[in-house]
Scaffold this active site. Structure first.
Site, short mmCIF file in Angstrom:
data_model
loop_
_atom_site.label_atom_id
_atom_site.label_comp_id
_atom_site.label_asym_id
_atom_site.label_seq_id
_atom_site.Cartn_x
_atom_site.Cartn_y
_atom_site.Cartn_z
CG ASP A 141 -12.37 18.48 -8.12
OD1 ASP A 141 -11.83 19.34 -7.39
OD2 ASP A 141 -13.61 18.27 -8.12
CE LYS A 144 -17.49 18.07 -10.66
NZ LYS A 144 -16.05 18.07 -10.30
CG ASP A 169 -14.61 16.27 -5.18
OD1 ASP A 169 -14.58 17.51 -5.28
OD2 ASP A 169 -15.14 15.68 -4.21
CG ASN A 170 -17.48 17.23 -6.86
OD1 ASN A 170 -16.48 17.58 -7.47
ND2 ASN A 170 -17.86 17.82 -5.72
CD GLU A 199 -16.62 21.22 -2.64
OE1 GLU A 199 -16.70 20.01 -2.34
OE2 GLU A 199 -16.54 21.59 -3.79
N1 LIG Z 1 -8.78 20.50 -17.97
C1 LIG Z 1 -10.12 20.58 -18.02
N2 LIG Z 1 -10.80 19.91 -18.95
C2 LIG Z 1 -12.16 20.03 -18.96
N3 LIG Z 1 -12.86 20.80 -18.10
C3 LIG Z 1 -12.16 21.47 -17.18
C4 LIG Z 1 -10.79 21.38 -17.09
N4 LIG Z 1 -10.37 22.18 -16.09
C5 LIG Z 1 -11.47 22.71 -15.55
N5 LIG Z 1 -12.53 22.33 -16.21
C6 LIG Z 1 -13.85 22.77 -15.94
C7 LIG Z 1 -14.19 22.32 -14.57
C8 LIG Z 1 -15.17 23.25 -13.92
C9 LIG Z 1 -15.24 23.00 -12.46
C10 LIG Z 1 -15.47 21.50 -12.14
N6 LIG Z 1 -15.90 21.33 -10.78
C11 LIG Z 1 -17.19 21.51 -10.48
O1 LIG Z 1 -17.99 21.81 -11.34
C12 LIG Z 1 -17.60 21.40 -9.05
C13 LIG Z 1 -18.81 21.97 -8.69
C14 LIG Z 1 -19.24 21.92 -7.36
C15 LIG Z 1 -20.52 22.54 -6.98
C16 LIG Z 1 -21.25 22.05 -5.91
C17 LIG Z 1 -22.45 22.66 -5.53
C18 LIG Z 1 -22.92 23.74 -6.23
F1 LIG Z 1 -24.09 24.33 -5.87
C19 LIG Z 1 -22.21 24.25 -7.32
C20 LIG Z 1 -21.01 23.64 -7.69
C21 LIG Z 1 -18.45 21.30 -6.37
C22 LIG Z 1 -17.24 20.73 -6.76
O2 LIG Z 1 -16.44 20.11 -5.84
C23 LIG Z 1 -16.80 20.77 -8.08
O3 LIG Z 1 -15.62 20.18 -8.40
MG LIG Z 2 -14.92 18.97 -6.75
#
Ligand SMILES: Nc1ncnc2c1ncn2CCCCCNC(=O)c1cc(-c2ccc(F)cc2)cc(O)c1O
Ligand SMILES: [Mg+2]
Length: 214
Positions: A141, A144, A169-170, A199
């Site tokens: 999650d 992406k 997810d997503n 969500e």
């Molecule tokens: N350990 C690691 N390694 C690398 N990246 C890492 C990390 N740990 C964190 N991150 C960085 C993740 C940043 C968040 C990822 N999730 C998402 O980007 C996400 C975005 C939406 C979304 C939907 C509609 C919209 F209009 C806007 C956003 C919905 C979701 O369910 C999402 O999971």
């Molecule tokens: Mg998500």
């Protein structure tokens, strides 16, 4: 300085949730994020799919990529059997203390270890530094476009075994097209798609389960 949305979510949980009751923490976050401020928790509808796959996997060792506020870590950890453990990797330093506090309020701190950093840097350390043998369940999650490379990394590090279950997810929104392409064309994964919704929204989304065949 103004509080962040994630701090406001923590305030709401701290004020409204029943300490030590994971369900009340989940309900509080879902209520806040559907009525006050949208946030990227897996949410209640996709959360039920997550619950069912975790129950199917019944993991001893689980990994989550992308902790955020700890909502899905609570969903997973509340279903773990005694002695089972969840490692959750989060790279955003602002989210880590908030997730730790929310998981503490849910009474699940003993079952969850939050590791701060990028998944691609921490995954190679899981065996040596965190005494992990193989992973029974992985929830993807985070970014992406990192789903596919980090899945490859998990396999290369020998962290997957015959029957390891991945859940992403997503798949539709924001979407993970490279992951879908990779996992569905890779013969060592058995895939299942679970249509759902983004969500707290009426927007279509989906989750993808991939069982590693070894
Ligand atoms: N350990 C690691 N390694 C690398 N990246 C890492 C990390 N740990 C964190 N991150 C960085 C993740 C940043 C968040 C990822 N999730 C998402 O980007 C996400 C975005 C939406 C979304 C939907 C509609 C919209 F209009 C806007 C956003 C919905 C979701 O369910 C999402 O999971
Ligand atoms: Mg998500």
């Amino acid at each position: 300085m103004d509080q962040s949305k994630e701090q406001r979510i923590l305030n709401s949980v701290s004020y409204n949730a029943v300490k030590g009751d994971p369900e009340s923490v989940l309900d509080c976050i879902d209520k806040y994020c559907s009525q006050k401020e949208w946030a990227m928790n897996v949410g209640d509808e996709k959360g039920l799919i997550l619950d069912n796959v975790v129950k199917e996997a019944d993991p001893t060792t689980a990994l989550e990529l992308g902790t955020y506020c700890g909502y899905s870590a609570i969903r997973i950890a509340r279903l773990l059997k005694p002695k089972a453990h969840l490692f959750s990797i989060e790279f955003n330093p602002e989210f880590v203390p908030i997730a730790k506090e929310i998981i503490e309020i849910a009474g699940l701190s003993d079952k969850v270890t939050i590791l701060e950093g990028h998944a691609q840097d921490i995954i190679p350390q899981l065996k040596s530094k965190y005494d992990v043998d193989t992973l029974d369940f992985v929830f993807l999650d985070h970014w992406k476009e990192r789903y596919a490379p980090d899945t490859i990394l998990l396999e290369e590090c020998g962290l997957l075994r015959k029957g390891s279950i991945l859940l992403a997810d997503n798949i539709i929104y924001p979407g993970a097209p490279e992951f879908l392409e990779y996992i569905r064309n890779h013969k060592r994964f058995e895939c299942t798609n679970y249509p759902s919704h983004l969500e707290y929204m009426k927007v279509e989304d989906a989750m993808e389960k991939a069982v590693y065949l070894g």
